[in-house]
Design a protein around this motif. Structure first.
Motif: not given
Length: 339
Positions: A37-39, A62-66, A87-90, A256-260
Protein backbone atom coordinates in the motif's frame (compact mmCIF):
# COMPACT_ATOMS: atom_id res chain seq x y z
CA UNK A 1 15.01 -10.64 -20.70
CA UNK A 2 17.56 -8.86 -18.53
CA UNK A 3 16.49 -5.59 -16.97
CA UNK A 4 18.60 -2.49 -17.72
CA UNK A 5 21.24 -2.03 -15.01
CA UNK A 6 20.00 1.47 -14.13
CA UNK A 7 16.49 0.19 -13.48
CA UNK A 8 17.78 -2.72 -11.42
CA UNK A 9 19.94 -0.43 -9.29
CA UNK A 10 17.04 1.96 -8.84
CA UNK A 11 14.75 -0.85 -7.74
CA UNK A 12 17.39 -2.26 -5.38
CA UNK A 13 17.97 1.16 -3.88
CA UNK A 14 14.23 1.61 -3.43
CA UNK A 15 13.98 -1.80 -1.79
CA UNK A 16 16.80 -0.91 0.60
CA UNK A 17 15.04 2.32 1.54
CA UNK A 18 11.75 0.51 1.95
CA UNK A 19 13.13 -1.99 4.44
CA UNK A 20 12.62 0.25 7.48
CA UNK A 21 9.55 1.90 5.95
CA UNK A 22 7.43 -1.18 5.39
CA UNK A 23 4.99 -1.98 8.15
CA UNK A 24 2.50 -4.80 8.40
CA UNK A 25 -0.90 -5.10 9.99
CA UNK A 26 -2.97 -8.16 10.75
CA UNK A 27 -2.60 -11.20 12.99
CA UNK A 28 0.30 -13.65 13.30
CA UNK A 29 -1.62 -16.11 11.14
CA UNK A 30 -0.37 -16.65 7.57
CA UNK A 31 -1.80 -13.96 5.32
CA UNK A 32 -4.54 -14.87 2.87
CA UNK A 33 -3.83 -11.60 1.04
CA UNK A 34 -0.72 -9.42 1.04
CA UNK A 35 -1.25 -5.80 -0.01
CA UNK A 36 1.51 -3.37 -0.87
CA UNK A 37 0.00 0.00 0.00
CA UNK A 38 1.25 3.41 -1.04
CA UNK A 39 -1.62 4.93 0.91
CA UNK A 40 -0.89 6.24 4.39
CA UNK A 41 -1.60 3.73 7.16
CA UNK A 42 -3.40 6.27 9.34
CA UNK A 43 -5.67 7.08 6.42
CA UNK A 44 -6.68 3.60 5.29
CA UNK A 45 -6.18 1.27 8.26
CA UNK A 46 -9.87 1.51 9.30
CA UNK A 47 -10.83 0.57 5.74
CA UNK A 48 -8.41 -2.38 5.74
CA UNK A 49 -10.06 -3.60 8.93
CA UNK A 50 -13.43 -3.43 7.20
CA UNK A 51 -11.92 -5.32 4.26
CA UNK A 52 -10.71 -8.14 6.53
CA UNK A 53 -14.20 -8.58 7.92
CA UNK A 54 -15.69 -8.49 4.43
CA UNK A 55 -13.27 -11.15 3.17
CA UNK A 56 -13.28 -13.14 6.41
CA UNK A 57 -9.56 -13.47 5.79
CA UNK A 58 -6.22 -12.39 7.20
CA UNK A 59 -4.85 -9.39 5.32
CA UNK A 60 -1.24 -8.27 5.66
CA UNK A 61 -0.41 -4.74 4.53
CA UNK A 62 3.06 -3.43 3.80
CA UNK A 63 3.11 0.36 3.67
CA UNK A 64 5.53 2.59 1.79
CA UNK A 65 5.87 5.21 -0.93
CA UNK A 66 3.87 4.33 -4.06
CA UNK A 67 6.72 4.97 -6.51
CA UNK A 68 9.21 2.99 -4.41
CA UNK A 69 6.77 0.13 -3.94
CA UNK A 70 6.19 0.06 -7.69
CA UNK A 71 9.96 -0.16 -8.27
CA UNK A 72 10.21 -2.96 -5.71
CA UNK A 73 7.37 -4.89 -7.37
CA UNK A 74 9.14 -4.61 -10.72
CA UNK A 75 12.26 -6.07 -9.15
CA UNK A 76 10.39 -8.87 -7.37
CA UNK A 77 8.54 -9.92 -10.52
CA UNK A 78 6.71 -13.23 -10.25
CA UNK A 79 8.45 -13.88 -6.92
CA UNK A 80 6.53 -11.12 -5.14
CA UNK A 81 4.52 -12.00 -2.08
CA UNK A 82 1.99 -9.29 -2.90
CA UNK A 83 -1.38 -10.07 -4.39
CA UNK A 84 -2.69 -6.50 -4.61
CA UNK A 85 -1.06 -3.10 -5.11
CA UNK A 86 -3.00 -0.22 -3.52
CA UNK A 87 -1.38 2.88 -4.95
CA UNK A 88 -1.76 6.50 -3.94
CA UNK A 89 -1.04 7.48 -7.51
CA UNK A 90 -2.10 6.39 -11.00
CA UNK A 91 1.45 6.79 -12.29
CA UNK A 92 2.81 3.99 -10.09
CA UNK A 93 0.10 1.68 -11.43
CA UNK A 94 0.86 2.83 -14.97
CA UNK A 95 4.52 1.90 -14.48
CA UNK A 96 3.55 -1.66 -13.54
CA UNK A 97 1.07 -1.86 -16.39
CA UNK A 98 3.72 -0.77 -18.90
CA UNK A 99 5.93 -3.66 -17.75
CA UNK A 100 2.94 -6.06 -17.89
CA UNK A 101 3.15 -6.84 -14.19
CA UNK A 102 -0.60 -6.49 -13.57
CA UNK A 103 -3.27 -9.09 -14.31
CA UNK A 104 -6.33 -8.13 -16.39
CA UNK A 105 -9.36 -7.15 -14.35
CA UNK A 106 -12.81 -8.56 -15.18
CA UNK A 107 -14.91 -6.26 -17.33
CA UNK A 108 -17.57 -6.23 -14.61
CA UNK A 109 -15.02 -4.65 -12.26
CA UNK A 110 -13.80 -2.16 -14.83
CA UNK A 111 -17.32 -1.09 -15.72
CA UNK A 112 -17.86 0.19 -12.19
CA UNK A 113 -15.52 3.11 -12.90
CA UNK A 114 -15.50 5.65 -15.74
CA UNK A 115 -12.81 4.97 -18.39
CA UNK A 116 -11.03 8.22 -17.52
CA UNK A 117 -10.29 6.87 -14.05
CA UNK A 118 -8.89 3.44 -14.92
CA UNK A 119 -6.05 1.98 -16.94
CA UNK A 120 -6.40 1.83 -20.71
CA UNK A 121 -5.06 -1.75 -20.70
CA UNK A 122 -7.79 -2.87 -18.31
CA UNK A 123 -5.39 -4.00 -15.59
CA UNK A 124 -5.93 -1.38 -12.89
CA UNK A 125 -8.75 0.81 -11.67
CA UNK A 126 -9.06 3.96 -9.65
CA UNK A 127 -10.99 3.69 -6.39
CA UNK A 128 -10.97 7.32 -5.21
CA UNK A 129 -10.10 10.67 -6.74
CA UNK A 130 -8.43 13.88 -5.66
CA UNK A 131 -8.12 17.23 -7.39
CA UNK A 132 -5.29 19.74 -7.43
CA UNK A 133 -6.61 23.11 -6.27
CA UNK A 134 -5.48 26.52 -5.08
CA UNK A 135 -5.89 27.44 -1.43
CA UNK A 136 -6.02 31.22 -1.09
CA UNK A 137 -6.45 34.04 1.40
CA UNK A 138 -9.50 36.04 0.22
CA UNK A 139 -8.29 39.10 2.13
CA UNK A 140 -5.15 39.19 -0.01
CA UNK A 141 -6.41 37.45 -3.16
CA UNK A 142 -9.98 38.61 -3.86
CA UNK A 143 -9.94 36.92 -7.26
CA UNK A 144 -7.75 33.79 -7.44
CA UNK A 145 -6.00 32.98 -10.73
CA UNK A 146 -7.66 30.57 -13.15
CA UNK A 147 -4.44 29.00 -14.44
CA UNK A 148 -1.17 27.79 -13.03
CA UNK A 149 0.46 29.72 -15.85
CA UNK A 150 -0.47 32.96 -14.09
CA UNK A 151 1.64 31.93 -11.11
CA UNK A 152 4.90 32.60 -12.95
CA UNK A 153 4.05 36.27 -13.38
CA UNK A 154 6.10 38.76 -11.32
CA UNK A 155 3.17 39.76 -9.10
CA UNK A 156 3.26 36.32 -7.44
CA UNK A 157 6.87 36.55 -6.30
CA UNK A 158 7.21 35.25 -2.74
CA UNK A 159 3.47 34.64 -2.48
CA UNK A 160 3.12 30.91 -3.25
CA UNK A 161 3.37 27.94 -0.91
CA UNK A 162 4.01 24.42 -2.22
CA UNK A 163 5.55 21.02 -1.45
CA UNK A 164 7.98 20.07 -4.24
CA UNK A 165 8.74 16.69 -2.65
CA UNK A 166 5.06 15.72 -2.44
CA UNK A 167 3.90 12.90 -4.70
CA UNK A 168 0.77 14.79 -5.75
CA UNK A 169 2.75 17.87 -6.77
CA UNK A 170 5.15 15.69 -8.73
CA UNK A 171 2.21 13.91 -10.40
CA UNK A 172 0.87 17.33 -11.41
CA UNK A 173 4.26 18.22 -12.93
CA UNK A 174 4.25 14.90 -14.77
CA UNK A 175 0.77 15.72 -16.04
CA UNK A 176 2.02 19.12 -17.20
CA UNK A 177 4.83 17.37 -19.09
CA UNK A 178 2.36 14.98 -20.73
CA UNK A 179 -0.11 17.74 -21.64
CA UNK A 180 2.23 20.50 -22.79
CA UNK A 181 5.60 18.85 -23.36
CA UNK A 182 8.88 18.83 -21.46
CA UNK A 183 10.06 22.20 -22.76
CA UNK A 184 6.89 23.96 -21.62
CA UNK A 185 6.98 22.20 -18.26
CA UNK A 186 10.63 23.11 -17.73
CA UNK A 187 9.91 26.75 -18.61
CA UNK A 188 7.02 26.84 -16.14
CA UNK A 189 9.12 25.32 -13.36
CA UNK A 190 11.90 27.82 -13.97
CA UNK A 191 9.34 30.62 -13.80
CA UNK A 192 7.95 29.24 -10.56
CA UNK A 193 11.43 29.04 -9.03
CA UNK A 194 12.17 32.60 -10.13
CA UNK A 195 9.13 33.70 -8.12
CA UNK A 196 10.73 32.28 -4.97
CA UNK A 197 7.87 30.06 -3.75
CA UNK A 198 7.94 28.98 -0.11
CA UNK A 199 8.53 25.29 0.52
CA UNK A 200 6.58 23.42 3.17
CA UNK A 201 6.72 19.93 4.66
CA UNK A 202 3.32 18.80 3.40
CA UNK A 203 0.01 19.97 1.94
CA UNK A 204 -1.54 20.53 5.35
CA UNK A 205 1.30 22.88 6.30
CA UNK A 206 0.68 24.82 3.10
CA UNK A 207 -2.99 25.19 3.93
CA UNK A 208 -2.18 26.27 7.48
CA UNK A 209 0.26 28.86 6.13
CA UNK A 210 -2.42 30.31 3.86
CA UNK A 211 -4.94 30.30 6.70
CA UNK A 212 -2.51 32.12 9.01
CA UNK A 213 -1.60 34.69 6.36
CA UNK A 214 1.97 33.51 5.85
CA UNK A 215 1.40 33.19 2.11
CA UNK A 216 -1.58 34.38 0.03
CA UNK A 217 -1.82 31.21 -2.07
CA UNK A 218 -0.89 27.54 -1.96
CA UNK A 219 -0.90 24.47 -4.21
CA UNK A 220 -2.66 21.53 -2.49
CA UNK A 221 -5.11 18.65 -2.96
CA UNK A 222 -8.76 19.52 -2.44
CA UNK A 223 -9.48 17.20 0.48
CA UNK A 224 -7.10 18.94 2.86
CA UNK A 225 -9.31 22.01 2.79
CA UNK A 226 -12.53 20.05 3.35
CA UNK A 227 -11.03 18.00 6.18
CA UNK A 228 -9.87 21.15 7.96
CA UNK A 229 -13.16 22.93 7.33
CA UNK A 230 -15.04 20.00 8.90
CA UNK A 231 -12.62 19.79 11.82
CA UNK A 232 -12.60 23.50 12.66
CA UNK A 233 -16.28 24.09 12.05
CA UNK A 234 -18.23 26.24 9.63
CA UNK A 235 -16.66 29.61 8.95
CA UNK A 236 -13.57 29.01 11.10
CA UNK A 237 -11.21 28.41 8.19
CA UNK A 238 -10.08 31.73 6.73
CA UNK A 239 -8.48 30.16 3.66
CA UNK A 240 -10.72 29.37 0.69
CA UNK A 241 -10.35 26.79 -2.07
CA UNK A 242 -10.41 27.39 -5.83
CA UNK A 243 -10.86 24.77 -8.56
CA UNK A 244 -9.09 25.68 -11.79
CA UNK A 245 -11.37 25.74 -14.89
CA UNK A 246 -11.12 25.05 -18.61
CA UNK A 247 -8.86 22.02 -18.51
CA UNK A 248 -5.97 23.83 -16.87
CA UNK A 249 -3.12 21.44 -15.97
CA UNK A 250 -3.27 22.75 -12.42
CA UNK A 251 -6.71 21.15 -12.02
CA UNK A 252 -5.48 17.58 -12.52
CA UNK A 253 -7.75 14.85 -11.20
CA UNK A 254 -5.58 11.96 -10.06
CA UNK A 255 -6.71 8.69 -8.51
CA UNK A 256 -5.69 6.20 -5.90
CA UNK A 257 -6.20 2.77 -7.37
CA UNK A 258 -5.60 -0.95 -7.24
CA UNK A 259 -4.12 -3.62 -9.48
CA UNK A 260 -3.73 -7.39 -9.05
CA UNK A 261 -0.13 -8.58 -9.34
CA UNK A 262 0.85 -11.25 -11.81
CA UNK A 263 2.55 -14.12 -10.04
CA UNK A 264 0.06 -14.31 -7.19
CA UNK A 265 -1.16 -17.85 -6.51
CA UNK A 266 -4.79 -18.69 -7.24
CA UNK A 267 -5.95 -18.27 -3.66
CA UNK A 268 -4.35 -14.87 -3.21
CA UNK A 269 -5.42 -13.71 -6.67
CA UNK A 270 -9.02 -14.60 -5.77
CA UNK A 271 -8.82 -12.60 -2.54
CA UNK A 272 -7.16 -9.73 -4.43
CA UNK A 273 -10.05 -9.65 -6.89
CA UNK A 274 -12.59 -9.62 -4.06
CA UNK A 275 -10.61 -6.81 -2.41
CA UNK A 276 -10.61 -4.76 -5.62
CA UNK A 277 -14.38 -5.14 -5.87
CA UNK A 278 -14.75 -4.26 -2.18
CA UNK A 279 -12.88 -0.98 -2.67
CA UNK A 280 -15.51 -0.14 -5.30
CA UNK A 281 -18.41 -1.13 -3.04
CA UNK A 282 -20.82 1.36 -1.49
CA UNK A 283 -19.28 0.85 1.98
CA UNK A 284 -15.73 1.63 0.82
CA UNK A 285 -16.82 4.46 -1.45
CA UNK A 286 -18.73 6.05 1.45
CA UNK A 287 -15.55 5.80 3.49
CA UNK A 288 -13.56 7.69 0.86
CA UNK A 289 -16.27 10.31 0.51
CA UNK A 290 -17.01 10.93 4.19
CA UNK A 291 -13.80 10.06 6.03
CA UNK A 292 -11.11 11.25 3.62
CA UNK A 293 -13.21 13.77 1.65
CA UNK A 294 -11.96 12.25 -1.62
CA UNK A 295 -14.07 11.73 -4.71
CA UNK A 296 -15.90 8.39 -4.77
CA UNK A 297 -15.61 6.82 -8.23
CA UNK A 298 -18.18 4.02 -8.07
CA UNK A 299 -21.42 2.67 -6.59
CA UNK A 300 -23.30 5.90 -7.21
CA UNK A 301 -21.93 7.35 -3.97
CA UNK A 302 -22.06 11.14 -3.74
CA UNK A 303 -19.27 13.41 -2.60
CA UNK A 304 -19.23 14.71 0.97
CA UNK A 305 -21.41 17.70 1.73
CA UNK A 306 -19.90 20.87 0.30
CA UNK A 307 -17.48 19.10 -2.05
CA UNK A 308 -18.33 19.99 -5.68
CA UNK A 309 -19.58 16.97 -7.64
CA UNK A 310 -17.13 15.44 -10.10
CA UNK A 311 -19.31 16.35 -13.08
CA UNK A 312 -19.01 20.05 -12.21
CA UNK A 313 -15.21 20.02 -12.54
CA UNK A 314 -13.25 20.96 -15.66
CA UNK A 315 -10.03 18.96 -15.33
CA UNK A 316 -7.54 18.41 -18.15
CA UNK A 317 -8.17 15.35 -20.28
CA UNK A 318 -5.28 12.96 -19.76
CA UNK A 319 -4.53 9.24 -19.73
CA UNK A 320 -3.65 8.80 -16.07
CA UNK A 321 -1.51 5.79 -16.90
CA UNK A 322 0.89 8.20 -18.61
CA UNK A 323 1.78 9.71 -15.24
CA UNK A 324 4.32 6.90 -14.89
CA UNK A 325 7.42 8.94 -15.84
CA UNK A 326 8.18 10.10 -12.29
CA UNK A 327 11.92 9.55 -12.74
CA UNK A 328 12.02 12.12 -15.55
CA UNK A 329 9.92 14.53 -13.48
CA UNK A 330 12.29 14.24 -10.53
CA UNK A 331 15.24 14.85 -12.83
CA UNK A 332 13.56 17.99 -14.16
CA UNK A 333 12.77 19.28 -10.68
CA UNK A 334 16.40 18.74 -9.71
CA UNK A 335 17.59 20.39 -12.92
CA UNK A 336 15.70 23.61 -12.20
CA UNK A 337 16.60 23.54 -8.51
CA UNK A 338 13.21 23.00 -6.89
CA UNK A 339 14.25 19.81 -5.05
Amino acid sequence: MRRPLARTLTALAAAALLGPMLAACGSDEPADLVIYSGRNENLVKPLIEKLEKHLNANVEVRYGDSAELSAQLLEEGDQTEAGLFFSQDAGALGALSAEKRLAPLPQATLDKVAPAHRGAAGDWTGVSGRVRVLAYDPAKVPTPPNSIHELVKPEWKGKIGFVPTNASFQAFVTGLRVLEGDDAARTWLKGLKANEPKKYENNLKVLEAVDKGEVPLGLINHYYWYEQAAEKGEGKLKAKVHYLPKGDPGGLVNVAGVGILKGADKKQAAFAQKAADYFLSAEAQEYFAQETKEYPLAAGVKTAEGVPPMESLQPPKIDLGKLDSLKQTLAMLQEVGLV
